[in-house]
Motif scaffolding. Sequence first.
Motif, PDB file in Angstrom:
ATOM      1  N   UNK A  33      -3.276   4.828  -2.185  1.00 13.07           N
ATOM      2  CA  UNK A  33      -4.274   5.647  -1.485  1.00 13.07           C
ATOM      3  C   UNK A  33      -3.888   7.100  -1.781  1.00 13.07           C
ATOM      4  N   UNK A  34      -4.673   7.729  -2.657  1.00 12.74           N
ATOM      5  CA  UNK A  34      -4.310   9.046  -3.193  1.00 12.74           C
ATOM      6  C   UNK A  34      -5.137  10.135  -2.525  1.00 12.74           C
ATOM      7  N   UNK A  35      -4.456  11.027  -1.822  1.00 11.80           N
ATOM      8  CA  UNK A  35      -5.141  12.105  -1.102  1.00 11.80           C
ATOM      9  C   UNK A  35      -5.074  13.381  -1.942  1.00 11.80           C
TER      10      UNK A  35
ATOM     11  N   UNK B  63      -4.366   6.756 -17.122  1.00 11.75           N
ATOM     12  CA  UNK B  63      -4.930   5.498 -17.613  1.00 11.75           C
ATOM     13  C   UNK B  63      -4.503   4.342 -16.693  1.00 11.75           C
ATOM     14  N   UNK B  64      -5.445   3.515 -16.362  1.00 15.71           N
ATOM     15  CA  UNK B  64      -5.125   2.338 -15.544  1.00 15.71           C
ATOM     16  C   UNK B  64      -5.317   2.577 -14.049  1.00 15.71           C
ATOM     17  N   UNK B  65      -5.460   3.859 -13.643  1.00 19.60           N
ATOM     18  CA  UNK B  65      -5.530   4.159 -12.200  1.00 19.60           C
ATOM     19  C   UNK B  65      -6.784   3.574 -11.548  1.00 19.60           C
ATOM     20  N   UNK B  66      -7.837   3.394 -12.350  1.00 17.08           N
ATOM     21  CA  UNK B  66      -9.075   2.868 -11.757  1.00 17.08           C
ATOM     22  C   UNK B  66      -8.911   1.417 -11.285  1.00 17.08           C
ATOM     23  N   UNK B  67      -7.825   0.785 -11.699  1.00 19.89           N
ATOM     24  CA  UNK B  67      -7.569  -0.602 -11.264  1.00 19.89           C
ATOM     25  C   UNK B  67      -6.828  -0.642  -9.928  1.00 19.89           C
ATOM     26  N   UNK B  68      -6.129   0.464  -9.598  1.00 15.59           N
ATOM     27  CA  UNK B  68      -5.184   0.386  -8.470  1.00 15.59           C
ATOM     28  C   UNK B  68      -5.321   1.493  -7.424  1.00 15.59           C
ATOM     29  N   UNK B  69      -6.196   2.486  -7.663  1.00 18.45           N
ATOM     30  CA  UNK B  69      -6.157   3.652  -6.764  1.00 18.45           C
ATOM     31  C   UNK B  69      -7.505   3.997  -6.136  1.00 18.45           C
ATOM     32  N   UNK B  70      -7.411   4.409  -4.886  1.00 20.02           N
ATOM     33  CA  UNK B  70      -8.538   4.984  -4.140  1.00 20.02           C
ATOM     34  C   UNK B  70      -8.222   6.475  -4.028  1.00 20.02           C
TER      35      UNK B  70
ATOM     36  N   UNK C 150       0.860  -1.200   0.000  1.00 23.85           N
ATOM     37  CA  UNK C 150       0.000   0.000   0.000  1.00 23.85           C
ATOM     38  C   UNK C 150       0.892   1.245   0.000  1.00 23.85           C
ATOM     39  N   UNK C 151       0.609   2.175  -0.904  1.00 25.38           N
ATOM     40  CA  UNK C 151       1.393   3.416  -0.948  1.00 25.38           C
ATOM     41  C   UNK C 151       0.445   4.605  -0.749  1.00 25.38           C
ATOM     42  N   UNK C 152       0.835   5.509   0.126  1.00 23.09           N
ATOM     43  CA  UNK C 152       0.083   6.764   0.320  1.00 23.09           C
ATOM     44  C   UNK C 152       0.734   7.857  -0.513  1.00 23.09           C
ATOM     45  N   UNK C 153      -0.069   8.507  -1.343  1.00 25.32           N
ATOM     46  CA  UNK C 153       0.425   9.666  -2.091  1.00 25.32           C
ATOM     47  C   UNK C 153      -0.513  10.832  -1.804  1.00 25.32           C
ATOM     48  N   UNK C 154       0.046  12.009  -1.617  1.00 25.67           N
ATOM     49  CA  UNK C 154      -0.773  13.197  -1.359  1.00 25.67           C
ATOM     50  C   UNK C 154      -0.267  14.323  -2.251  1.00 25.67           C
TER      51      UNK C 154
END
Length: 409
Positions: A213-215, A235-242, A179-183
């Motif tokens: 987990x994208x803030x 593109x592709x983010x809908x597979x891996x990101x909240x 899990x990676x947090x990006x803000x």
Amino acid sequence: MALVNEHLLKLPDNYLFTDLAKKVNTFKVTHPKADVINLGIGDVTRPIPQACLNAMHKALEDQAKAETFHGYGPEQGYSFLIDAILKHDYASRGISLEHSEIFINDGAKTDSGNFGDILRHDNSIGVTDPIYPAYIDSNVSCGRAGTLGEGYRWSNVIYMPCSPENNFIPPIPEQRVDIVYLCFPNNPTGTVLTKAELKKWVNYAIENDTLILFDAAYEAYIRQPDIPHSIYEIKGAKKVAIEFRSYSKTAGFTGIRCGYTVVPKEVTASTLMGERISLNKLWLKRQTTKFNGASYIAQRGAEAVYSPEGKEQVKAMIDYYMENASIMKKGLTSIGLRAYGGENAPYLWVKAPKGMTSWGFFDKLLYEAQVVSTPGIGFGPSGEGYIRLTAFGDRDRCKEGIQRICQNI
Ligand code: PLP
């Protein structure tokens, strides 16, 4: 005998802000005549946009009549707000999401913390360093962060150091992380990622089966046209990101409380046996179990953010803060201080001069300029040697605060 969750005991008692408040208090007691300016505040100060206030007044009146009364709402949020979000925040940027992929909440801190409820305690986590402290703390509280070691580092956390050398852009980890947090725009550094940079993260997540987990709590502050406002622009983010969004800094809702989380149906995670589980379904289960919805009044207020008047008023408020940021940055750099951020975010990340520590520079600003800042070390090990200033204050006070810094440093 009830046993406590001992992981919570590992969390220091909010040491940063307690220490900060104590230091400011001591200064005020010993310098009763000093006019202290707080440029460290992480809260907005401008009044709520009139369009939102009008909508909330009306919503309150709705509660006064049986015909328009609203009791418990849907746990995921009212359709009027979800439809507005889909249209204005996503469709307008070419992103197509479904109604059931949006979950309204009472703020981004709640969901960015609670999302860990649907993930196992032994996932590895990666965070940019420095970082908004709530991500790590919420992982500490369920045991996922491990134990606290030297240099204020948690044993199970992979830190991705951000410094001027890498333009505060987090390096992609060499190992795989669950899990990676990006803000972005970032609190505290004010950094943003271009599409190309964010794409690297999405590709990493796809290749490594990593959950991002994208803030995006500060997306409304983005001014450069080529900076993505949503991770789903990649593109592709809908597979891996909240994605977490909030009306707190967008429309001054820190005291009203409303935000939302996007959980696309395509995002999955695995059971120990290797079965892929939809996080959308699991999050819905979690929310319907533990959450009873954000208030009707707050959601009506949030809906008004998207009205023509609301958009204009929100823009004026953000312009105000960003003009503060620009004035502050100009002032700081004019005396040779290295100040980062402040161009697509309301935060300035300032390097302490002459090798001073975060706390050393904090003390100097407090005692010599009567200005309160936030020591960067409170945001992670790479924050040492920096302070964070915010542009959320009153214009004249910001100007005076910077003037005093310029005269005293
Ligand atoms: N995310 C970041 C990066 C923040 O800086 C903050 C508040 O300062 C939050 C989330 C919390 O926002 P909310 O008020 O929506 O809980």
